[in-house]
Write an enzyme that holds these catalytic residues in place. Structure first.
Site, PDB file in Angstrom:
ATOM      1  N   LYS A  36       0.714  -1.605   0.196  1.00 60.65           N
ATOM      2  CA  LYS A  36      -0.224   0.260  -0.315  1.00 60.65           C
ATOM      3  C   LYS A  36       1.302   0.979   0.026  1.00 60.65           C
ATOM      4  O   LYS A  36       1.968   1.441   0.932  1.00 60.65           O
ATOM      5  CB  LYS A  36      -1.053   0.010   1.205  1.00 60.65           C
ATOM      6  CG  LYS A  36      -2.196   0.610   1.238  1.00 60.65           C
ATOM      7  CD  LYS A  36      -2.858   0.395   2.460  1.00 60.65           C
ATOM      8  CE  LYS A  36      -4.083   1.835   2.024  1.00 60.65           C
ATOM      9  NZ  LYS A  36      -5.293   1.156   3.283  1.00 60.65           N
ATOM     10  N   ASP A  87     -15.606   1.410   8.890  1.00 60.30           N
ATOM     11  CA  ASP A  87     -15.624   1.556   8.054  1.00 60.30           C
ATOM     12  C   ASP A  87     -16.021   0.054   7.440  1.00 60.30           C
ATOM     13  O   ASP A  87     -15.121  -0.003   6.482  1.00 60.30           O
ATOM     14  CB  ASP A  87     -14.735   2.783   7.426  1.00 60.30           C
ATOM     15  CG  ASP A  87     -14.566   3.084   5.772  1.00 60.30           C
ATOM     16  OD1 ASP A  87     -16.167   2.696   5.178  1.00 60.30           O
ATOM     17  OD2 ASP A  87     -13.773   3.207   4.763  1.00 60.30           O
TER      18      ASP A  87
HETATM   19  P1  ADP Z   1      -7.153   3.543   1.185  1.00 58.03           P
HETATM   20  O1  ADP Z   1      -7.430   3.132   2.700  1.00 58.03           O
HETATM   21  O2  ADP Z   1      -6.632   4.005   0.242  1.00 58.03           O
HETATM   22  O3  ADP Z   1      -9.457   3.319   1.332  1.00 58.03           O
HETATM   23  P2  ADP Z   1      -7.131   0.217   0.213  1.00 58.03           P
HETATM   24  O4  ADP Z   1      -6.842  -0.047   2.237  1.00 58.03           O
HETATM   25  O5  ADP Z   1      -8.997   0.541   0.998  1.00 58.03           O
HETATM   26  O6  ADP Z   1      -6.978   1.376   0.593  1.00 58.03           O
HETATM   27  O7  ADP Z   1      -7.023  -0.630  -0.687  1.00 58.03           O
HETATM   28  C1  ADP Z   1      -7.943  -0.114  -1.830  1.00 58.03           C
HETATM   29  C2  ADP Z   1      -7.656  -1.387  -2.221  1.00 58.03           C
HETATM   30  O8  ADP Z   1      -6.445  -1.846  -2.915  1.00 58.03           O
HETATM   31  C3  ADP Z   1      -8.843  -2.327  -1.843  1.00 58.03           C
HETATM   32  O9  ADP Z   1     -10.380  -1.761  -1.728  1.00 58.03           O
HETATM   33  C4  ADP Z   1      -7.836  -3.651  -2.268  1.00 58.03           C
HETATM   34  O10 ADP Z   1      -8.707  -3.581  -3.572  1.00 58.03           O
HETATM   35  C5  ADP Z   1      -6.599  -3.055  -2.151  1.00 58.03           C
HETATM   36  N1  ADP Z   1      -6.293  -3.827  -1.293  1.00 58.03           N
HETATM   37  C6  ADP Z   1      -5.280  -3.408  -0.748  1.00 58.03           C
HETATM   38  N2  ADP Z   1      -5.285  -4.569   0.546  1.00 58.03           N
HETATM   39  C7  ADP Z   1      -4.968  -5.976  -0.365  1.00 58.03           C
HETATM   40  C8  ADP Z   1      -4.656  -6.737  -0.462  1.00 58.03           C
HETATM   41  N3  ADP Z   1      -3.484  -6.887   0.779  1.00 58.03           N
HETATM   42  N4  ADP Z   1      -4.392  -7.684  -0.963  1.00 58.03           N
HETATM   43  C9  ADP Z   1      -5.029  -7.190  -2.656  1.00 58.03           C
HETATM   44  N5  ADP Z   1      -5.324  -6.624  -2.550  1.00 58.03           N
HETATM   45  C10 ADP Z   1      -5.406  -5.016  -1.710  1.00 58.03           C
END
Ligand code: ADP
Length: 642
Positions: free
Chosen positions: A47, A139
């Site tokens: 991330k 959330d």
């Molecule tokens: P933000 O904090 O910006 O909202 P998220 O943590 O919700 O970001 O991550 C955004 C998107 O990235 C998720 O909705 C998912 O589709 C993808 N994603 C996040 N973490 C993972 C993971 N551990 N494995 C696969 N995809 C992920």
């Protein structure tokens, strides 16, 4: 293929230990990329957040990191490592290849009560654990529940979570989360109890699983809020009396009348066909030390087991923590508890040693691994001394066969595949992103120089290729690319006025006609360009569609000609005010809101399915409201007449 590095100073720590691949998701704050941890060969999700863009939301990231450090549960996504640079924060997480629960629901329209129960028990388990640790998630929604390789759910996105100082029973004030899932007391601006608000969101989530749509929905926020505060929703005819009752008990406007998570653990609906309450205790408790993993790390580090254990027990969420947790994850999957230390020497242009300056250059990868050879670190922000020791010395050789000292392989298979959903799992192609083999001296040059298979193919980077994000059709010849660039820019400007209205389906007919006229001429131009490219010409420009197995985020068509399907989509996207970049058979699509802000990003890829042998369209949401995305993609695909 490893993504070319454009990261700022300080990102060396990331590239030293991971290969970074395609973007797999993005949210309000972050872009998430697929990665591979070099030492264990394990896939991870990375991330990536830009500190400048985060601005005053930076504390949200700190909250998320702190919470994830304190949470370790079979249904919570595990944090492995945090890397901070001058301008970015990288959070390395457990990778969930099955995508979002949201996509799974929409692919199936809705889930059966039996399948819903499997998932809902896991959601209850995760939340009971999270609450037991003093956190409210705040959330909860299907976009924040990911599906892992065993078809089990993992909760993500703790950026809005709260840990009241006096315990979860203490009232909170901040109104946050996604409106459609927010509890009435929250949107009314009242103080509220975090766990009670989570139960409401779980009720909305349960409804979405069983019905495929939301209980409270409206394009107009005020109307939506009114619906939520009244708490009235319709139960569709397919819901069983048991489901109706459970939903009613969770979607109680008065928080004190709502079920608690504790009551959910052995609720009759939850128990049905299981006869056992939900198991919510962590099977992967924080601080657990696995002797096999310690032994492997000690052998590789040339340290004593005691000092390795001490190092791991510091739980710094640095590379040591990541290596330990990833080894443990490997062991849980029944894989050998092994580290790969045979990594290639990498050229470092800043290196003081003339010897190293003569080494092979990895063009697409970062030049930063020289510390392994001369112990000179470059701009490292997050490397504790222990980390440097961890990398070992250039001459480090194993003095005796490792096998002689390793624990028994494949022991302790603790992973629990979700048996109930195995049928669905068999349909999935877990490995959509083809990864290069882990680097070895012989393969490293190859793996970093060019892509293998995947969404992009080597030919796309040929003549006329464009990487400018505004430029569509990177694989067309330059003159065509320029024409289409103009088209996209015009779309973007038109979106400024019409997109949100259009999505809501409320654009008046006058506007529609006017827009239709402009689009009509643009489309004709686009059609011309597309028909000008005969299949044989196009063949030279792209490799052909990927062949994949059927999976739930792939829509099957009745067609067998991928070019025809691609052309249909290409002609529909402008009609729907969707801008796009094309790379072969993959389209990176986006819509724009006011001031040109990207409101939604998603990918459509035309592929060939193996069984049945038809053309499929793989779709993936990258950014934006999940339900708006659902409607838009449905709209595009139904307009395609495929
Ligand atoms: P933000 O904090 O910006 O909202 P998220 O943590 O919700 O970001 O991550 C955004 C998107 O990235 C998720 O909705 C998912 O589709 C993808 N994603 C996040 N973490 C993972 C993971 N551990 N494995 C696969 N995809 C992920």
């Amino acid at each position: 293929m490893p993504v070319e590095r454009t990261e700022p100073q300080g990102a060396e720590e990331l590239y030293r230990h991971y290969e970074v691949y395609e973007t797999i998701g993005s949210g309000g704050f972050a872009k998430v990329k697929l990665g591979r941890h070099l030492l264990t060969g394990e896939k991870v999700a990375i991330k990536i957040m830009n500190k400048k863009e985060l601005g005053e939301d930076l504390p949200r990231v700190q909250v998320e990191i702190e919470a994830m450090k304190n949470l370790s549960h079979q249904h919570v996504c595990r944090l492995y490592q945090v890397i901070e640079t001058t301008s970015k924060i990288f959070i390395v997480l457990e990778y969930c290849p099955g995508g979002e629960l949201f996509d799974y629901i929409i692919a199936k329209d809705r889930l059966s009560e039996e399948e819903t129960r499997v998932f809902f028990r896991q959601i209850v388990s995760a939340l009971a654990y999270v609450h037991s640790q003093g956190y409210a998630h705040r959330d909860l929604k299907p976009e924040n529940l990911l599906i892992d390789a065993d078809h089990n759910l993992k909760l993500i996105d703790f950026g809005l979570c709260a840990k009241p100082k006096g315990g979860l029973g203490y009232e909170l004030m901040t109104c946050c989360g996604s409106p459609a899932y927010a509890a009435p007391e929250l949107i009314q601006g009242k103080t509220y109890i975090g766990s009670e608000a989570d139960v409401w969101s779980m009720g909305v989530l349960l409804f979405a699983l069983l019905c495929g749509y939301l209980p409270f929905d409206d394009d107009n926020c005020m109307v939506l809020y009114r619906k939520i505060t009244r708490g009235k929703y319709d139960n569709p005819h397919w819901l069983s009396p048991g489901s109706v009752l459970l939903l009613n008990q969770m979607l109680q406007v008065e928080p004190k009348r709502r079920l608690t998570v504790r009551q959910l653990l052995d609720h009759p609906w939850v128990l049905k066909e299981y006869n056992s309450p939900v198991e919510w205790h962590s099977k992967q408790p924080l601080g657990y030390i696995d002797e096999d993993c310690i032994t492997e790390m000690a052998v590789s580090l040339k340290r004593s087991r005691e000092s390795t254990t001490r190092l791991v027990k510091e739980w710094r969420y640095d590379h040591t923590t990541a290596t330990y947790l990833l080894l443990l994850a490997k062991k849980r999957r029944g894989r050998p508890v092994r580290l790969r230390l045979e990594q290639p020497p990498v050229y470092d242009p800043y290196c003081c040693s003339p010897l190293h300056q003569g080494m092979q250059v990895r063009t697409a990868s970062p030049p930063m691994l020289c510390s392994r050879y001369c112990n000179r670190s470059i701009g490292m922000q997050f490397s504790p001394p222990a980390e440097k020791r961890w990398l070992g010395s250039p001459t480090a050789q194993r003095k005796q066969p490792i096998t002689a000292r390793r624990p028994q392989e494949g022991r302790g298979r603790e992973r629990e595949p979700n048996k109930e959903n195995m049928a669905a799992q068999q349909q999935r192609d877990v490995d959509i992103f083809m990864l290069p083999a882990p680097p070895t001296p012989a393969s490293s040059k190859k793996s970093t120089r060019g892509p293998r298979t995947g969404l992009t193919t080597p030919t796309h980077k040929g003549k006329g290729a464009r990487t400018d994000p505004l430029t569509p059709h990177g694989n067309f010849e330059p003159v065509i690319g320029d024409f289409l660039l103009g088209v996209t820019c015009m779309w973007s400007r038109i979106h400024l006025r019409s997109r949100s209205l259009d999505l809501a389906g409320t654009r008046d007919s006058g506007q529609r006609k006017k827009a239709g006229k402009v689009f009509g001429s643009l489309e004709r131009g686009l059609d011309k360009v597309i028909t000008m490219l005969t299949p044989s010409k196009r063949r030279g420009l792209r490799d052909g569609p990927r062949k994949i197995k059927a999976q739930y985020n792939v829509t099957l068509t009745s067609q067998t000609n991928a070019d025809q399907v691609l052309n249909q989509i290409l002609s529909i996207l402008p009609e729907k005010n969707v801008g796009f970049n094309q790379k072969g058979y993959s389209l990176k699509c986006r819509t724009h809101g006011d001031y040109g802000k990207v409101t939604m990003a998603f990918e459509l890829e035309v592929c060939l399915l193996l069984r049945p042998e038809v053309v499929g369209i793989r779709r993936q949401r990258l950014k934006g409201d999940a339900w708006v995305y659902k409607h838009l993609v449905e709209d595009i695909l139904s307009a395609c007449r495929i």
